[in-house]
Design a protein around this motif. Structure first.
Motif, PDB file in Angstrom:
ATOM      1  N   LEU A   1       0.829  -1.201   0.000  1.00  0.00           N
ATOM      2  CA  LEU A   1       0.000   0.000   0.000  1.00  0.00           C
ATOM      3  C   LEU A   1       0.870   1.259   0.000  1.00  0.00           C
ATOM      4  N   THR A   2       1.960   1.218   0.750  1.00  0.00           N
ATOM      5  CA  THR A   2       2.883   2.358   0.789  1.00  0.00           C
ATOM      6  C   THR A   2       3.511   2.592  -0.577  1.00  0.00           C
ATOM      7  N   ILE A   3       3.951   1.524  -1.222  1.00  0.00           N
ATOM      8  CA  ILE A   3       4.583   1.641  -2.538  1.00  0.00           C
ATOM      9  C   ILE A   3       3.586   2.170  -3.564  1.00  0.00           C
ATOM     10  N   MET A   4       2.365   1.645  -3.543  1.00  0.00           N
ATOM     11  CA  MET A   4       1.355   2.101  -4.499  1.00  0.00           C
ATOM     12  C   MET A   4       1.009   3.568  -4.278  1.00  0.00           C
ATOM     13  N   SER A   5       0.965   3.992  -3.025  1.00  0.00           N
ATOM     14  CA  SER A   5       0.704   5.407  -2.718  1.00  0.00           C
ATOM     15  C   SER A   5       1.832   6.280  -3.257  1.00  0.00           C
ATOM     16  N   ASP A   6       3.071   5.812  -3.098  1.00  0.00           N
ATOM     17  CA  ASP A   6       4.220   6.559  -3.609  1.00  0.00           C
ATOM     18  C   ASP A   6       4.173   6.668  -5.134  1.00  0.00           C
ATOM     19  N   LEU A   7       3.609   5.669  -5.795  1.00  0.00           N
ATOM     20  CA  LEU A   7       3.490   5.679  -7.251  1.00  0.00           C
ATOM     21  C   LEU A   7       2.362   6.584  -7.734  1.00  0.00           C
ATOM     22  N   GLY A   8       1.500   7.009  -6.811  1.00  0.00           N
ATOM     23  CA  GLY A   8       0.422   7.915  -7.191  1.00  0.00           C
ATOM     24  C   GLY A   8      -0.976   7.363  -7.029  1.00  0.00           C
ATOM     25  N   PHE A   9      -1.093   6.092  -6.608  1.00  0.00           N
ATOM     26  CA  PHE A   9      -2.412   5.506  -6.376  1.00  0.00           C
ATOM     27  C   PHE A   9      -2.995   6.014  -5.061  1.00  0.00           C
ATOM     28  N   HIS A  10      -4.320   6.169  -5.027  1.00  0.00           N
ATOM     29  CA  HIS A  10      -5.041   6.417  -3.774  1.00  0.00           C
ATOM     30  C   HIS A  10      -5.671   5.084  -3.374  1.00  0.00           C
ATOM     31  N   VAL A  11      -5.027   4.394  -2.450  1.00  0.00           N
ATOM     32  CA  VAL A  11      -5.427   3.026  -2.130  1.00  0.00           C
ATOM     33  C   VAL A  11      -5.759   2.867  -0.650  1.00  0.00           C
ATOM     34  N   GLN A  12      -6.542   1.846  -0.379  1.00  0.00           N
ATOM     35  CA  GLN A  12      -6.845   1.475   0.999  1.00  0.00           C
ATOM     36  C   GLN A  12      -7.172  -0.013   1.038  1.00  0.00           C
ATOM     37  N   LEU A  13      -7.046  -0.595   2.214  1.00  0.00           N
ATOM     38  CA  LEU A  13      -7.343  -2.005   2.408  1.00  0.00           C
ATOM     39  C   LEU A  13      -8.790  -2.151   2.856  1.00  0.00           C
ATOM     40  N   GLU A  14      -9.537  -3.012   2.191  1.00  0.00           N
ATOM     41  CA  GLU A  14     -10.928  -3.282   2.540  1.00  0.00           C
ATOM     42  C   GLU A  14     -11.067  -4.748   2.960  1.00  0.00           C
ATOM     43  N   ILE A  15     -11.927  -5.004   3.933  1.00  0.00           N
ATOM     44  CA  ILE A  15     -12.168  -6.367   4.405  1.00  0.00           C
ATOM     45  C   ILE A  15     -13.650  -6.696   4.234  1.00  0.00           C
ATOM     46  N   ASP A  16     -13.950  -7.748   3.497  1.00  0.00           N
ATOM     47  CA  ASP A  16     -15.333  -8.172   3.295  1.00  0.00           C
ATOM     48  C   ASP A  16     -15.883  -8.691   4.623  1.00  0.00           C
ATOM     49  N   PRO A  17     -16.948  -8.088   5.158  1.00  0.00           N
ATOM     50  CA  PRO A  17     -17.469  -8.497   6.473  1.00  0.00           C
ATOM     51  C   PRO A  17     -18.039  -9.911   6.487  1.00  0.00           C
ATOM     52  N   GLU A  18     -18.436 -10.418   5.323  1.00  0.00           N
ATOM     53  CA  GLU A  18     -19.022 -11.764   5.250  1.00  0.00           C
ATOM     54  C   GLU A  18     -17.975 -12.842   5.072  1.00  0.00           C
ATOM     55  N   THR A  19     -17.033 -12.603   4.198  1.00  0.00           N
ATOM     56  CA  THR A  19     -16.024 -13.628   3.888  1.00  0.00           C
ATOM     57  C   THR A  19     -14.705 -13.404   4.616  1.00  0.00           C
ATOM     58  N   GLY A  20     -14.483 -12.173   5.061  1.00  0.00           N
ATOM     59  CA  GLY A  20     -13.211 -11.851   5.700  1.00  0.00           C
ATOM     60  C   GLY A  20     -12.062 -11.710   4.723  1.00  0.00           C
ATOM     61  N   VAL A  21     -12.369 -11.685   3.413  1.00  0.00           N
ATOM     62  CA  VAL A  21     -11.331 -11.587   2.391  1.00  0.00           C
ATOM     63  C   VAL A  21     -10.834 -10.152   2.276  1.00  0.00           C
TER      64      VAL A  21
END
Length: 211
Positions: free
Chosen positions: A134-154
């Motif tokens: 996530l840090t590397i992608m942000s440095d490259l210019g992406f606006h990213v975040q980690l999401e967790i599916d509440p049903e599957t936990g994926v």
């Protein structure tokens, strides 16, 4: 982390860009109609961040006269238009080698970039690798975040922008670069379940259990 350049500091860089041989503080102060002290305050950030540098120092009857020039990093602050050239090359490459080989080429490029960053992931568990990615992608210019599916936990990585959106709209094979890059660094299968180039509001990459 680099500090944001103010409008006034950008004006200073623009003047130095226009005057390749450099300018002194007094010349900049006169051109911008501000005080020497104000210029010096802006120079603290610009020089410490590597946007400008001292190129010469002349002795005068009064104080020493320092000449400053813009650096390559400073020049990099100005807008660039690479998309048309990239599109020209990608069009020619896909025509030359075909869609299937073009996709494979993008995958190899993603893995090659991942290999250059491999040491940053050594010894880290999955959560640590995800955070580093996530840090590397942000440095490259992406606006990213980690999401967790509440049903599957994926876990999924969600990108709200694409740094090569226009190119990806015409060359969907570029997305194979992202998938290969993420999969290689996380050592997990990545499913590209949502794509901005295909009309979605964001890109989503689900992190699988296996490589």
């Amino acid at each position: 982390m680099p500090q944001k350049i103010s409008d006034r500091q950008h004006q200073i860089l623009e003047l130095l860009l226009q005057n390749g041989s450099g300018l002194c503080i007094d010349e900049l102060a006169k051109a911008l109609d501000i005080s020497r002290t104000a210029i010096q305050q802006h120079f603290v950030l610009l020089e410490s961040e590597g946007y400008i540098k001292k190129s010469a120092c002349f002795k005068t009857a009064g104080r020493p006269l320092n000449i400053y020039v813009i650096t390559d990093k400073g020049i990099g602050c100005f807008p660039k238009q690479y998309a048309w050239f990239s599109e020209l090359m990608l069009d020619d490459l896909r025509e030359e080698i075909g869609t299937e080989r073009f996709t494979a080429y993008m995958q190899r490029m993603g893995i090659k970039l991942a290999n250059s960053l491999r040491t940053r992931f050594t010894g880290k568990a999955l959560n640590g690798r995800v955070n580093e990615l996530l840090t590397i992608m942000s440095d490259l210019g992406f606006h990213v975040q980690l999401e967790i599916d509440p049903e599957t936990g994926v876990n999924s990585i969600e990108a709200r922008n694409c740094i090569y959106h226009e190119l990806a709209q015409k060359h969907s094979e570029i997305c194979a670069f992202d998938v290969a890059f993420m999969s290689s660094l996380l050592e997990k299968e990545i499913a590209h379940t949502s794509c901005m180039a295909k009309g979605a509001c964001h890109c989503q990459f689900k992190i699988g259990d296996k490589k």
